[in-house]
Structure formats: structure tokens, C-alpha cells
Design an enzyme around this catalytic site. Structure first.
Site, PDB file in Angstrom:
ATOM      1  N   ASP A  95      34.613  61.664 -14.741  1.00 28.67           N
ATOM      2  CA  ASP A  95      33.352  62.206 -14.260  1.00 28.67           C
ATOM      3  C   ASP A  95      33.462  62.386 -12.736  1.00 28.67           C
ATOM      4  O   ASP A  95      34.334  61.792 -12.095  1.00 28.67           O
ATOM      5  CB  ASP A  95      32.239  61.214 -14.614  1.00 28.67           C
ATOM      6  CG  ASP A  95      30.891  61.598 -14.050  1.00 28.67           C
ATOM      7  OD1 ASP A  95      30.518  62.771 -14.171  1.00 28.67           O
ATOM      8  OD2 ASP A  95      30.220  60.717 -13.488  1.00 28.67           O
ATOM      9  N   ASP A  97      30.240  62.989 -10.182  1.00 32.25           N
ATOM     10  CA  ASP A  97      29.150  62.442  -9.378  1.00 32.25           C
ATOM     11  C   ASP A  97      29.010  60.940  -9.593  1.00 32.25           C
ATOM     12  O   ASP A  97      28.950  60.465 -10.730  1.00 32.25           O
ATOM     13  CB  ASP A  97      27.837  63.142  -9.723  1.00 32.25           C
ATOM     14  CG  ASP A  97      27.823  64.598  -9.297  1.00 32.25           C
ATOM     15  OD1 ASP A  97      26.844  65.031  -8.693  1.00 32.25           O
ATOM     16  OD2 ASP A  97      28.816  65.310  -9.564  1.00 32.25           O
ATOM     17  N   GLU A 104      25.222  62.099  -5.993  1.00 24.85           N
ATOM     18  CA  GLU A 104      24.853  63.027  -7.054  1.00 24.85           C
ATOM     19  C   GLU A 104      24.569  64.372  -6.381  1.00 24.85           C
ATOM     20  O   GLU A 104      23.601  64.505  -5.615  1.00 24.85           O
ATOM     21  CB  GLU A 104      23.620  62.530  -7.801  1.00 24.85           C
ATOM     22  CG  GLU A 104      23.810  61.242  -8.568  1.00 24.85           C
ATOM     23  CD  GLU A 104      24.612  61.427  -9.849  1.00 24.85           C
ATOM     24  OE1 GLU A 104      24.631  62.557 -10.381  1.00 24.85           O
ATOM     25  OE2 GLU A 104      25.211  60.437 -10.306  1.00 24.85           O
ATOM     26  N   ARG A 140      15.715  70.327 -13.288  1.00 24.23           N
ATOM     27  CA  ARG A 140      16.090  70.098 -11.893  1.00 24.23           C
ATOM     28  C   ARG A 140      16.582  71.384 -11.226  1.00 24.23           C
ATOM     29  O   ARG A 140      16.221  71.683 -10.089  1.00 24.23           O
ATOM     30  CB  ARG A 140      17.161  69.005 -11.814  1.00 24.23           C
ATOM     31  CG  ARG A 140      16.620  67.603 -12.076  1.00 24.23           C
ATOM     32  CD  ARG A 140      17.736  66.581 -12.152  1.00 24.23           C
ATOM     33  NE  ARG A 140      18.537  66.767 -13.351  1.00 24.23           N
ATOM     34  CZ  ARG A 140      19.744  66.230 -13.537  1.00 24.23           C
ATOM     35  NH1 ARG A 140      20.289  65.501 -12.584  1.00 24.23           N
ATOM     36  NH2 ARG A 140      20.397  66.425 -14.666  1.00 24.23           N
ATOM     37  N   SER A 184      32.631  67.444 -15.380  1.00 19.25           N
ATOM     38  CA  SER A 184      31.349  67.055 -14.792  1.00 19.25           C
ATOM     39  C   SER A 184      30.193  67.828 -15.392  1.00 19.25           C
ATOM     40  O   SER A 184      30.315  69.018 -15.705  1.00 19.25           O
ATOM     41  CB  SER A 184      31.390  67.309 -13.276  1.00 19.25           C
ATOM     42  OG  SER A 184      30.139  67.072 -12.683  1.00 19.25           O
ATOM     43  N   GLY A 185      29.063  67.143 -15.524  1.00 18.22           N
ATOM     44  CA  GLY A 185      27.819  67.811 -15.859  1.00 18.22           C
ATOM     45  C   GLY A 185      27.187  68.443 -14.636  1.00 18.22           C
ATOM     46  O   GLY A 185      26.106  69.011 -14.715  1.00 18.22           O
ATOM     47  N   LYS A 229      32.152  66.923 -22.658  1.00 25.36           N
ATOM     48  CA  LYS A 229      33.084  66.015 -21.981  1.00 25.36           C
ATOM     49  C   LYS A 229      34.045  65.380 -22.989  1.00 25.36           C
ATOM     50  O   LYS A 229      35.260  65.324 -22.766  1.00 25.36           O
ATOM     51  CB  LYS A 229      32.312  64.921 -21.231  1.00 25.36           C
ATOM     52  CG  LYS A 229      31.610  65.397 -19.978  1.00 25.36           C
ATOM     53  CD  LYS A 229      31.013  64.221 -19.220  1.00 25.36           C
ATOM     54  CE  LYS A 229      30.451  64.651 -17.885  1.00 25.36           C
ATOM     55  NZ  LYS A 229      30.065  63.518 -17.030  1.00 25.36           N
ATOM     56  N   ASP A 252      30.110  56.954 -15.144  1.00 29.31           N
ATOM     57  CA  ASP A 252      29.082  55.973 -14.789  1.00 29.31           C
ATOM     58  C   ASP A 252      27.761  56.132 -15.539  1.00 29.31           C
ATOM     59  O   ASP A 252      26.924  55.238 -15.479  1.00 29.31           O
ATOM     60  CB  ASP A 252      28.777  56.057 -13.292  1.00 29.31           C
ATOM     61  CG  ASP A 252      27.995  57.304 -12.937  1.00 29.31           C
ATOM     62  OD1 ASP A 252      26.852  57.198 -12.446  1.00 29.31           O
ATOM     63  OD2 ASP A 252      28.508  58.409 -13.147  1.00 29.31           O
ATOM     64  N   ASN A 255      25.702  60.257 -20.067  1.00 29.12           N
ATOM     65  CA  ASN A 255      26.399  61.441 -20.572  1.00 29.12           C
ATOM     66  C   ASN A 255      27.909  61.272 -20.567  1.00 29.12           C
ATOM     67  O   ASN A 255      28.641  62.146 -21.037  1.00 29.12           O
ATOM     68  CB  ASN A 255      25.985  62.697 -19.786  1.00 29.12           C
ATOM     69  CG  ASN A 255      26.475  62.683 -18.354  1.00 29.12           C
ATOM     70  OD1 ASN A 255      26.542  61.625 -17.723  1.00 29.12           O
ATOM     71  ND2 ASN A 255      26.800  63.847 -17.829  1.00 29.12           N
TER      72      ASN A 255
END
Length: 304
Positions: A95, A97, A104, A140, A184-185, A229, A252, A255
């Protein structure tokens, strides 16, 4: 199989990590904690004196050993893994962030629009697994509609900092033949330069849509979420004909859980509680070089 499910007694390698402050007495306390489970500690050997120590043990399983050792040694990072798995992993999926970087990105980007507090609250809830990831992402990003696209590069330059140990982890594994993938998301506008700076072989993330130099407030489909992922990890392993046990994942948030559960060794990094519980091990104190210690790398092996 994750630590929370692995209850079969096997020979274990237990790695204790506390850079610059680990003592032989810590090894003794670890052995005593293992004996309370009915386990038999065997050989103990320093990876680097004062920094990282390996202990082998029989008569218990990963999950109870991890629980007992984390309770007995609360200030030390502990990795418990089966001794019959490949120690040095051939695939790393990470991942970005709050794992490979200290922030983030979407929260920092929102700060330029005066919306950081509002966006960060949603991010935190999503990472704890309290919100649907895709819906939370859309909500967001919608708040950023109309932002000048040039702010992305400004944000990356001013706010994005690498997590301590990120370069050493990725470059050391790559130098020893591992494939490294950043998934990454977040957004490609951040993952592409971050992957290049750290030394990842490849990266995969979401794309922010831009029209006439402005963010549209939308993200290209399909979304990179938890399922994607995990799929990326499986695909990368299959392409290289790697056994399950030769793969390593780190993240972390909620997700990241599917890829942490799928990897041969899933490590939660300063993680939210759900991710920490789902992973095989959790780094609670040190930096990303703990993942090198888990693979038996001495400091002299690390690549800058």
C-alpha cells in the site's frame, strides 16, 4: 493463512526487532512466554546484535505465539512465521498512503481547498472499515471538483514524504531478485512519482479525471479497491509462477485486509485495529526495515 486462523503447531521462526535496544534478556523473556504455551524454544541467533534476534520454536502455532509474545514484549516488534516457508520473499505488494509515505494524499490535497478536516474524517472511517471504500472515495473526490490540476504536483512536492525504511525495503528486496509492486486506493498522480522515487518496479492506482486543467470531482473506473489489491497480488504471483508462501504484503487499512490475508506473509504497518488483527504480524514500533528483519536481512545487506 492469517495469524488469526493459523492454529496448527509447526516449527516457527520468531523474529524480535528493536533497533539499537534489543537485549539477550528480551530473548529470554520471549522464550519464557513461549514455554507458557507448551512450546519448546530452540536455537536463538542474532541477525544483528542489539537490533534483531531470531528464535526457533516448536510445539505451538503462529497465532498463539504472536499473541503471547506481543503481550510479554509490548515494546518490541515481533514477526512469527512458519520455518518451512521461503524466508526471503520473491514478491512485495505494498500500500502507499500511511505505509510507504507518511500522509494520506487525498487529505493533504483537500487541505489546499480548506477541506482537510472534513475529508480526513471520512478517510479515517474508511480505513477503519466503517464505510464502503468506493462510496467514501467518490464522496471525498467530489469535494475537489474545480481544483486546479497543478495543485496535485504542488501537494506532492510540499506534503509527500517517504516513510522511514521505504527505500531500504524495496531496493534491498529488488536487489535480491524480488518483484516489487505499489498498489494504492489513492491516485496515479502520486503513486507514479512515489514508486519511481522508492524504486518499485510497477504501480497501480486510481486516476483522477481532469478536464480543461481542473479536477472534475470524479475518478476513472474501475476503482482500485480491496478486491483489486488482492487481485493484483495474485496476478503478479501467477505471472512469475511464485508459490503463495513466497509473497509479502504490507498495508495499514481495512482496504488492505484481503491482500494481507492472501499473501504468504501479510504485515500490518502501524495499522488500524482491523488490519492488524487480520495480518500475520504487525509492526507497531519500528519502521519498514522490520520487514527486512523478518526476512533475515542483516543491516550490511540493505540497499540505500
Amino acid at each position: 493463512m492469517t495469524a488469526t486462523m493459523d492454529l496448527s503447531p509447526v516449527t516457527l521462526i520468531i523474529t524480535l526487532v528493536a533497533e539499537g535496544r534489543l537485549s539477550a534478556a528480551d530473548g529470554t523473556r520471549a522464550s519464557d512466554a513461549l514455554r507458557t504455551l507448551g512450546a519448546e524454544p530452540e536455537a536463538a541467533s542474532w541477525i544483528d546484535p542489539g537490533d534483531a534476534l531470531d528464535i526457533t520454536a516448536t510445539g505451538t502455532a503462529v497465532a498463539p505465539a504472536r499473541a503471547a509474545l506481543e503481550t510479554a514484549l509490548p515494546g518490541i516488534d515481533i514477526i512469527v512465521q512458519p520455518a518451512n516457508a521461503p524466508r526471503r520473499k520473491a514478491l512485495l505488494v505494498a500500500d502507499m498512503d500511511s505505509t510507504m509515505i507518511t500522509v494520506e494524499c487525498i487529505d493533504e490535497l483537500a487541505d489546499y481547498a480548506g477541506l482537510k478536516a472534513e475529508v480526513a474524517a471520512v478517510t479515517e472511517a474508511a480505513m477503519r472499515g466503517e464505510l464502503d471504500f468506493e462510496k467514501a472515495l467518490d464522496a471525498r473526490v467530489a469535494l475537489l471538483a474545480g481544483m486546479d490540476a497543478a495543485v496535485i504536483e504542488q501537494c506532492r512536492r510540499e506534503r509527500v514524504r517517504l516513510m522511514p525504511g521505504a527505500r531500504a525495503l524495496v531496493r534491498t528486496m529488488a536487489a535480491n531478485g524480488a518483484h516489487t509492486l505499489l498498489v494504492s486506493g489513492g491516485f496515479t498522480a502520486f503513486t507514479a512519482p512515489v514508486a519511481a522515487e522508492i524504486g518499485f518496479a510497477a504501480q497501480h492506482a486510481n486516476t483522477l479525471l481532469i478536464e480543461a486543467g481542473k479536477l472534475t470531482g470524479k475518478v476513472a473506473r474501475p476503482i482500485v479497491d480491496a478486491a483489486v489489491k488482492r487481485a493484483q497480488l495474485l496476478a503478479a504471483a501467477a505471472e512469475r509462477n511464485l508459490p503463495h508462501a513466497a509473497t509479502l504484503a504490507v498495508g495499514d487499512g481495512a482496504n488492505d485486509i484481503p491482500m494481507l490475508e492472501t499473501a504468504g506473509l501479510g504485515i500490518a504497518y502501524h495499522a488500524k485495529p482491523k488490519a492488524s488483527a487480520a495480518a500475520d504480524a504487525a509492526v507497531r514500533h519500528g519502521d519498514l526495515t522490520v520487514l527486512l528483519r523478518a526476512q533475515g536481512y542483516r543491516r550490511s545487506d540493505w540497499q540505500a
